[in-house]
Design a protein around this motif. Sequence first.
Motif, PDB file in Angstrom:
ATOM      1  N   TRP A 117       0.805  -1.230   0.000  1.00 55.43           N
ATOM      2  CA  TRP A 117       0.000   0.000   0.000  1.00 55.43           C
ATOM      3  C   TRP A 117       0.834   1.275   0.000  1.00 55.43           C
ATOM      4  O   TRP A 117       0.385   2.323  -0.465  1.00 55.43           O
ATOM      5  N   ALA A 118       2.069   1.219   0.493  1.00 57.20           N
ATOM      6  CA  ALA A 118       2.843   2.449   0.728  1.00 57.20           C
ATOM      7  C   ALA A 118       3.141   3.208  -0.560  1.00 57.20           C
ATOM      8  O   ALA A 118       3.062   4.439  -0.596  1.00 57.20           O
ATOM      9  N   HIS A 119       3.465   2.488  -1.637  1.00 58.95           N
ATOM     10  CA  HIS A 119       3.850   3.214  -2.860  1.00 58.95           C
ATOM     11  C   HIS A 119       2.650   3.956  -3.454  1.00 58.95           C
ATOM     12  O   HIS A 119       2.778   5.074  -3.957  1.00 58.95           O
ATOM     13  N   GLY A 120       1.467   3.379  -3.374  1.00 57.29           N
ATOM     14  CA  GLY A 120       0.276   4.067  -3.889  1.00 57.29           C
ATOM     15  C   GLY A 120      -0.120   5.252  -3.034  1.00 57.29           C
ATOM     16  O   GLY A 120      -0.488   6.316  -3.542  1.00 57.29           O
ATOM     17  N   ALA A 121      -0.007   5.061  -1.713  1.00 56.28           N
ATOM     18  CA  ALA A 121      -0.377   6.143  -0.804  1.00 56.28           C
ATOM     19  C   ALA A 121       0.535   7.343  -0.960  1.00 56.28           C
ATOM     20  O   ALA A 121       0.094   8.502  -0.945  1.00 56.28           O
ATOM     21  N   THR A 122       1.826   7.099  -1.116  1.00 51.60           N
ATOM     22  CA  THR A 122       2.770   8.218  -1.234  1.00 51.60           C
ATOM     23  C   THR A 122       2.711   8.873  -2.608  1.00 51.60           C
ATOM     24  O   THR A 122       3.047  10.050  -2.750  1.00 51.60           O
ATOM     25  N   THR A 123       2.258   8.120  -3.628  1.00 46.02           N
ATOM     26  CA  THR A 123       2.137   8.714  -4.961  1.00 46.02           C
ATOM     27  C   THR A 123       1.155   9.869  -4.961  1.00 46.02           C
ATOM     28  O   THR A 123       1.339  10.867  -5.662  1.00 46.02           O
ATOM     29  N   GLY A 162      13.122  -6.679  -9.187  1.00 46.96           N
ATOM     30  CA  GLY A 162      12.047  -7.579  -8.773  1.00 46.96           C
ATOM     31  C   GLY A 162      10.799  -6.834  -8.335  1.00 46.96           C
ATOM     32  O   GLY A 162       9.675  -7.217  -8.677  1.00 46.96           O
ATOM     33  N   ALA A 163      10.959  -5.762  -7.573  1.00 46.35           N
ATOM     34  CA  ALA A 163       9.808  -4.983  -7.115  1.00 46.35           C
ATOM     35  C   ALA A 163       9.708  -3.631  -7.810  1.00 46.35           C
ATOM     36  O   ALA A 163       8.830  -2.833  -7.492  1.00 46.35           O
ATOM     37  N   ALA A 164      10.614  -3.376  -8.769  1.00 43.40           N
ATOM     38  CA  ALA A 164      10.609  -2.075  -9.441  1.00 43.40           C
ATOM     39  C   ALA A 164       9.322  -1.840 -10.211  1.00 43.40           C
ATOM     40  O   ALA A 164       8.822  -0.713 -10.295  1.00 43.40           O
ATOM     41  N   SER A 165       8.781  -2.922 -10.797  1.00 47.61           N
ATOM     42  CA  SER A 165       7.558  -2.758 -11.593  1.00 47.61           C
ATOM     43  C   SER A 165       6.413  -2.211 -10.753  1.00 47.61           C
ATOM     44  O   SER A 165       5.516  -1.542 -11.258  1.00 47.61           O
ATOM     45  N   THR A 166       6.460  -2.505  -9.440  1.00 44.81           N
ATOM     46  CA  THR A 166       5.409  -1.997  -8.554  1.00 44.81           C
ATOM     47  C   THR A 166       5.439  -0.481  -8.480  1.00 44.81           C
ATOM     48  O   THR A 166       4.396   0.169  -8.396  1.00 44.81           O
TER      49      THR A 166
END
Length: 361
Positions: A117-123, A162-166
């Motif tokens: 959830w963190a990457h979407g929330a901070t976007t 590995g997680a960059a696409s997220t």
Amino acid sequence: MTTQMLGDSFVDTSRDSGPRDVRALLGMHTVGARFVLGAYLGCMAYVSLSSQDGMGALWPSLLAILALAVAAVVLISAPGDPLPLRWATLIAAACPLTAGLTLWVTPSPFAVSTQGWAHGATTVLLCFLCVRGRTMFAWLGLLGNLAAHSVWSIVHGNGVFGAASTVLIDIGPVAIGAVFALTIRPAAATVFELRAAGAQQAAELAARNAAAAERDQQLAELDRLARPMLDRIASGAELTDAERNTCELLEAHLRDRLRAPGLVTPDIADAARSARARGVEVILIDDRAATPLTGAARSTIHTHIVTTLARAGSGDVRVRLLPAHRAATASIYVRDADGTDRREFDHSGAEMSTVRTVLDD
């Protein structure tokens, strides 16, 4: 607040005290925006706390929520346009910090999909950071998110990407935010310039209307007071003693209107006329016309003036409204056969000093 004064009319030329930048255009300073912010933070907190399956500890998630909340509050409430550097730096740093704290105790792969959830929330914060004029910091915050996810991916043996696409999918929203900022920020400046110009024009029009109304009122009052006597003089007939006395009283009243506009009220005018008819010399002077008295002080001082004039039977009475920078607001000087009396009043209308001089018999 800027106020123009014309006679007894006041024109407020100030605007609202809210922000005069893009925050006002988007309503970021309103109660509605605070409500949306609370709902956003509440949802993020719910998603984080309900996604604890397989998490190593709870406290990093709590710290992440706190960092997100502080950054969000600063984003909508910090004054300045563009956003001051210290606040832009804090928000940009809070985004990878939120992601890093969350990922630190998150298993790989995710036990539930919402653990990312963190990457979407901070976007969301980064998009609005663009709107507040700090696009470069938004991209730095996005790079910080990408770095946090890459490190987490490497630690768990999934490689750098590995997680960059997220995180890469967040480039689109941030880019849209940057383009939106390029459009909305110049428009916001134009809107406020037009609003200021409109307010200035409205103030000037109101001032002209007030001046015209005051002039018409003065002319009507002069016509009412002076025309009958002027017609009588123009007739060529000899004036009686009573009419001559009326002319003197009228001349004194008109002089009061010019020299003491702040003291020209029906009560004071009637009291001054009666005192002059009894032989009292009355002098009214207003040296603070540009800064009129407040309501309470004005009422109190006017009452003292009327009372003093009503009591005067001989000698002279001199009333003066003092300049605004003086400690005293008004003074009343009375001289009669018994001596002199001088009283001064403060800005609240209270009597602050009295000096009496009694003449010897």
